[in-house]
Scaffold this motif. Structure first.
Motif, short mmCIF file in Angstrom:
data_model
loop_
_atom_site.label_atom_id
_atom_site.label_comp_id
_atom_site.label_asym_id
_atom_site.label_seq_id
_atom_site.Cartn_x
_atom_site.Cartn_y
_atom_site.Cartn_z
N CYS A 1 1.23 -1.13 0.15
CA CYS A 1 0.18 0.11 -0.32
C CYS A 1 0.31 1.54 -0.36
CB CYS A 1 -0.70 -0.31 0.98
SG CYS A 1 -2.30 1.25 0.92
N ASN A 2 0.70 2.88 -0.42
CA ASN A 2 1.36 3.41 -0.27
C ASN A 2 2.94 2.86 -1.21
OD1 ASN A 2 -1.06 5.19 -0.20
ND2 ASN A 2 0.06 5.63 1.95
N ILE A 3 3.32 2.60 -2.82
CA ILE A 3 3.95 1.43 -2.80
C ILE A 3 4.52 3.04 -3.50
CG2 ILE A 3 4.28 -0.13 -5.00
CD1 ILE A 3 1.91 -1.79 -4.14
N ASN A 4 6.03 2.93 -3.67
CA ASN A 4 7.43 3.54 -4.44
C ASN A 4 6.96 4.99 -3.79
OD1 ASN A 4 9.41 2.93 -5.81
ND2 ASN A 4 8.03 3.90 -7.19
N LEU A 5 6.45 5.19 -2.91
CA LEU A 5 6.22 6.54 -2.43
C LEU A 5 7.35 7.42 -1.96
CD1 LEU A 5 2.76 6.54 -1.69
CD2 LEU A 5 3.48 7.74 -3.76
N SER A 6 7.98 8.57 -2.49
CA SER A 6 9.32 9.24 -1.87
C SER A 6 8.47 10.58 -1.11
CB SER A 6 9.85 9.47 -2.58
OG SER A 6 11.00 9.86 -2.39
N PRO A 7 9.05 10.55 0.03
CA PRO A 7 9.76 9.67 0.97
C PRO A 7 8.01 8.16 1.29
CG PRO A 7 8.77 11.70 2.06
CD PRO A 7 8.60 11.89 0.89
N PRO A 8 8.28 7.38 1.56
CA PRO A 8 8.05 6.45 1.88
C PRO A 8 6.68 7.09 3.61
CG PRO A 8 10.09 5.48 2.25
CD PRO A 8 9.84 7.08 2.23
N GLU A 9 4.94 6.66 2.87
CA GLU A 9 4.23 6.93 3.89
C GLU A 9 3.57 6.08 4.14
OE1 GLU A 9 1.95 10.16 1.56
OE2 GLU A 9 3.80 11.08 0.75
N ALA A 10 3.35 5.94 5.74
CA ALA A 10 2.97 5.04 6.55
C ALA A 10 1.75 5.64 6.97
CB ALA A 10 3.60 4.05 7.18
N ILE A 11 0.56 5.40 6.39
CA ILE A 11 -0.78 5.66 7.24
C ILE A 11 -1.12 5.35 8.11
CG2 ILE A 11 -2.95 6.52 6.11
CD1 ILE A 11 -0.71 7.86 4.89
#
Length: 766
Positions: free
Chosen positions: A363-373
């Motif tokens: 989930c929220n793959i490969n986003l920069s910066p990594p975003e954990a919700i």
């Protein structure tokens, strides 16, 4: 005689028959009778040969040889070559049972002036000087040809070869749509396809192949001559690709459909040339709200063994409700386990916090910066039992005299049963300094100055795996049991070890004086406190450090996972968002709260912490503010996203005037226990009423260590009388005092003075 004629001479291929009846030599019509006679004679020979073989007088054919059922050609179904370039084709043959056959092949081009193919399968985008021994490939014209391979009359499916001018550049661009595919164009993303509650969204792209003009600039559009493009995505789970055709003819277009929240790169390639990447974003998760099915709330109060389900309401940053894949975690798997779909089972009594978060790589793959919700409010589950469970307790001694004596052996002593009795001591490889169980209770991690020991408590007899290079005290074990943080503050060079339990390897950091550590509920991050420095370890991003206003004494995360807090004694409290902004200095993102706190424990409902600053009990009420909006970057806390936290600190006087050896919070979040040295009583604080009470130990000994049962019905206290006291927290009585002799904790086997070892390490197996 016919029967003496070889089989090889009699094998007549379909191609030979075709050539035999072909009018290629422009024979006169009157020669038809001659051709018919030839065909008839061939058929007669073949029939006679079949009858001769049927007599059974010859050997069977060699396995792997024969007439194929299928001939396959590679590459297929298309290929693209620059003028004058070469491409090697290969053929293979299969029998009717799909077994490989050994045979010879011949190759054919339908347009030899465009593509010439040699006997060995090497194709030339032009003409060969010789198909038997090809050396020079002379460029021909732009066009297409079909290449086939055949064996014994069986012909492969053709491969279409496109010959074109050399490709200098490939450009990929989005095809404008009349209606934007997203509800809020400012988000520049597409709502996910899988599980979306609205119409799935997609975007079409066009690839254009360019050749150089006379001045050497890529301006000539040769797209129509190069054939179909190959389309690639760097993250297939984020988006799916469907090539588009107009009237069955490839037109260099692709449809990209959003699948899972995250970002991917789209590119097109052909003839060993690849376009630059184009970013495609499936709208990231913005917010998560959890609720228990049936009741609709965020709390579960039920009997042990009760099953429940939890549903998540998830919105992406475009404001659309979606159903992505979430990661589910339980704070105590011995009390509650949770499935990947939110199903909760309760194997034991006690309390646990359930959190569902959006984290990579699902989930929220490969986003920069990594975003954990994370959800603002987790599920707080409490399971009760009509009887107090008999948990296993383990105790050991940190006696320094034994640790310094090479002839002294230390033991880990289990206490089991009802009434409780000491079990067979487990011999340790080194004198222990610390003791913690992994969630679930399968493994106990014992720290020492000579290496970490992993005790497989469920084995019979228990086994120990030693890691000699990981030295020091165990500070924390991750909720998933995959990482252990060990700090060595005694060696000349202080270090912190992040031990990987699967590989038994560690990552080492030169951190001096680390005294406290905690993992986030999803195990992705850990905060490590060493004096006035807060270190942040992450499994997904680089190691970081931030400066604190004062020296930290304890650290923990909110039960919802959004923030981590650091207690700094009388100097105050600091906090940092778990989802920090790597583009900003970490120290600038640390917030401060006025107040005093030396120990802190997260409340299971995610509302904050209870802490201790002798003589006071203190509360931090953490309120998540703001509403995730499409204009915010994400549902991460500030400064990265659109949410923030406000903290209110309140206190209750009377917690004690000395630094305790243990500050324990019941798993249901209703009572806290303060175990102080040089005191035969335990101070109890009721979080509901705000009142204090006490529990007395038989014989009034000095407590050395304490642990609380998962169901919070028994408090275990080891003391200076060499006993482990079993205190019933409901009735208030010190029900059992289990004697743990010094000789069962440590023994000198090579002579010398026997040290007095007391049970000053104590842990409950979940």
């Amino acid at each position: 005689m016919l029967k003496r004629t070889s089989a090889t001479r009699l094998r007549v291929s379909g191609q030979e028959l075709k050539e035999a009846i072909s009018p290629a030599d422009n024979r006169r019509a009157g020669s038809c009778m001659g051709r018919r006679a030839f065909i008839l004679s061939v058929i007669t020979v073949i029939a006679s040969f079949g009858a001769w073989v049927g007599c059974g007088t010859s050997a069977a054919p060699t396995p792997g040889f024969g007439v194929p059922a299928v001939v396959e050609l590679a590459p297929t179904p298309t290929a693209s070559i620059n003028l004058g370039d070469t491409l090697l084709f290969s053929a293979s043959a299969l029998s009717g049972t799909r077994a490989p056959l050994t045979t010879t092949f011949s190759y054919r081009s339908t347009n030899p002036n465009i593509v010439s193919i040699a006997d060995n399968g090497l194709a030339c985008a032009g003409t060969w000087d010789s198909v038997a021994t090809p050396v020079v490939c002379t460029p021909g014209g732009v066009g297409a040809a079909k290449i086939t391979a055949s064996s014994n009359g069986v012909v492969s499916t053709p491969t279409i070869v496109y010959v074109h001018q050399p490709i200098a550049q490939i450009n990929v661009s989005a095809i404008p749509l009349q209606t934007p595919p997203f509800l809020n164009p400012s988000t520049n993303c597409y709502t996910m396809q899988a599980g979306s509650l609205i119409t799935p969204q997609s975007q079409n792209y066009q690839a254009v192949a360019l050749a150089n003009d006379a001045t050497g600039h890529p301006t000539l559009d040769i797209t129509s001559s190069v054939g179909p493009f190959s389309w690639l995505t760097s993250q297939p789970t984020v988006a799916s690709l469907t090539t588009l055709n107009a009237f069955g003819i490839p037109n260099g277009q692709v449809q990209v459909a959003a699948r899972a929240p995250g970002m991917t790169q789209i590119s097109a390639s052909i003839a060993d040339t690849t376009s630059g990447p184009v970013s495609f974003t499936t709208c990231p998760v913005q917010s998560i709200a959890l609720a228990v099915n049936v009741t609709g709330g965020t709390t579960i109060n039920a009997a042990k063994g009760t099953n429940s389900t939890v549903a998540g309401t998830i919105f992406d940053i475009a404001g659309n409700q979606i159903l992505p894949t979430l990661s589910w975690n339980s704070s105590d798997t011995a009390v509650a386990t949770v499935s990947s779909s939110g199903g909760i089972t309760s194997p034991g009594a006690g309390g646990a916090t359930i959190v569902a978060s959006c984290i990579a790589p699902t989930c929220n793959i490969n986003l920069s910066p990594p975003e954990a919700i994370y959800p603002a409010t987790p599920i707080s589950a409490t399971y009760t039992s009509t009887t107090s469970a008999a948990f296993n307790v383990y105790t050991a001694s940190t006696n320094t005299s034994c640790a310094a004596n090479v002839g002294c052996t230390s033991f880990l002593v289990p206490i089991t049963g009802t009434p409780p009795l000491p079990g067979n001591p487990i011999q340790l490889t080194n004198a222990p300094t610390s003791l913690r169980f992994a969630p679930g209770g399968a493994t106990a991690y014992v720290g020492s100055e000579k290496g970490l020991m992993a005790v497989a408590a469920s084995a019979n007899p228990p086994t120990i795996t030693a890691s000699p290079t990981v030295t020091g005290k165990v500070l924390a074990v991750s909720p998933d049991g995959k990482k252990v943080i060990v700090s060595d503050t005694s060696a000349p060079v202080n270090q912190v070890f992040i031990f990987d339990t699967a590989s038994s390897t560690s990552t080492n950091f030169l951190i001096s004086g680390a005294t406290a550590a905690a993992f986030s509920p999803d195990s992705l991050k850990a905060f490590i406190v060493a004096g006035t420095t807060l270190y942040v370890f992450s499994t997904q991003s680089a190691f970081q450090a931030a400066t604190l206003p004062a020296a930290g004494t304890d650290v923990g995360f909110l039960a919802n996972g959004m923030f981590g807090y650091v207690a700094e004694g009388s100097s105050g409290i600091s906090y940092l968002a778990t989802c920090d902004d790597p583009s900003q200095p970490l120290s600038a993102q640390v917030g401060s709260v006025a107040g005093a706190m030396s120990f802190l424990r997260p409340l299971p409902d995610g509302s904050g912490f209870i802490g201790l600053s002798p003589p006071n009990i203190a509360f931090i009420r953490a309120t998540i503010n703001g509403m995730p909006l499409p204009t915010a970057q994400s549902g991460c806390p500030a400064p990265l996203g659109g949410l923030s936290v406000s903290n209110v600190v309140s206190s209750f006087p009377g917690g004690g005037t000395v630094t305790p050896i243990a500050f324990l919070l019941s798993s249901d979040g209703q009572k806290a226990y303060i175990v102080a040295p040089n005191s035969g009583t335990i101070t109890v604080f009721d979080l509901i009423s705000g009142l204090f009470s006490s529990l007395a130990l038989v014989g009034n000994p000095n407590p050395l260590a304490a642990a609380l049962a998962p169901d919070a019905q028994t408090l275990y206290v080891s003391a200076s009388d060499g006993k482990v006291h079993f205190v019933n927290t409901v009735s208030g009585g010190d029900l059992y005092q289990v004697d743990v002799p010094s000789s069962s904790l440590c023994t000198v086997s090579t002579g010398g003075i026997q040290p007095t070892c007391l049970p000053d390490l104590l842990v409950v197996r979940p």
